[in-house]
Design an enzyme around this catalytic site. Structure first.
Site, short mmCIF file in Angstrom:
data_model
loop_
_atom_site.label_atom_id
_atom_site.label_comp_id
_atom_site.label_asym_id
_atom_site.label_seq_id
_atom_site.Cartn_x
_atom_site.Cartn_y
_atom_site.Cartn_z
N HIS A 8 1.17 -5.88 2.18
CA HIS A 8 0.02 -6.19 3.01
C HIS A 8 -0.80 -7.29 2.34
CE1 HIS A 8 0.24 -2.00 5.04
NE2 HIS A 8 0.83 -2.92 5.77
N GLY A 55 4.97 -9.45 9.06
CA GLY A 55 4.97 -8.06 9.50
C GLY A 55 4.37 -7.83 10.87
N ASP A 60 8.49 -6.28 10.05
CA ASP A 60 8.76 -4.89 9.68
C ASP A 60 9.90 -4.33 10.53
OD1 ASP A 60 6.58 -4.99 7.90
OD2 ASP A 60 5.21 -4.20 9.41
N ASP A 80 -1.58 -1.45 1.65
CA ASP A 80 -3.00 -1.43 1.36
C ASP A 80 -3.58 -0.15 1.97
OD1 ASP A 80 -5.71 -1.76 1.11
OD2 ASP A 80 -5.79 -3.72 2.08
N HIS A 87 -0.74 -3.23 13.10
CA HIS A 87 0.66 -2.94 13.43
C HIS A 87 1.15 -1.67 12.74
CE1 HIS A 87 0.86 -5.19 9.70
NE2 HIS A 87 2.12 -4.84 9.55
N ASP A 90 4.43 0.01 13.72
CA ASP A 90 5.64 -0.63 13.18
C ASP A 90 5.90 -0.19 11.75
OD1 ASP A 90 5.77 -2.03 15.57
OD2 ASP A 90 4.85 -3.83 14.74
N ARG A 96 9.79 5.73 8.68
CA ARG A 96 10.59 6.81 9.29
C ARG A 96 12.08 6.49 9.20
NH1 ARG A 96 13.18 7.36 13.77
NH2 ARG A 96 13.61 9.40 14.63
#
Length: 130
Positions: A8, A55, A60, A80, A87, A90, A96
């Protein structure tokens, strides 16, 4: 190994410093990164990094697609924890997928250091058989 490097905005400098410190290990592997993170790493090291979109613009998700196809072995994602990310869905989807496909993930420098040293010692060689 195929390693994703993501950070981030407020964590990009940490990722650059990490990449400088571990350049001798990282240079032995295929590196992938989201857009700005990859650019900053390449500007500050001699590492070759395949860059995807930023991202928030789908980077991502591009890395997540590689995870789903078993084409990623490790994700180093310096998140962060103090800033809301627009997002976030995402990001959660990427994490996951890493869990579903049993991909090691570090979300901070401390864990990333443990994983990168483990790679150098051959402790993650089991990924070669998957």
């Amino acid at each position: 190994m195929r390693i994703a490097l993501i950070a981030h905005d407020r964590m990009k400098e940490q990722m650059v410093q990490f990449s400088i410190a571990y350049e001798p290990i990282l240079e032995k592997h295929k590196l992938y990164a989201t857009g700005t993170t990859g650019t900053k790493i390449m500007e500050n090291t001699n590492l070759e990094v395949k860059r995807f979109l930023s991202g928030p613009f789908g980077g991502d998700q591009e890395i997540g697609a590689l995870i789903a196809k078993n084409k990623m072995d490790l994700v180093l994602f310096f998140r962060d924890p103090l800033t809301s990310q627009p997002h976030e869905p995402d990001i959660l989807a990427l994490l996951r997928l890493a869990d579903v496909h049993n991909i090691p993930v570090a979300t901070n420098m401390a864990t990333a250091e443990i994983l990168i040293r483990s790679i150098d010692q051959g402790d993650l060689a089991w990924r070669d058989s998957i």
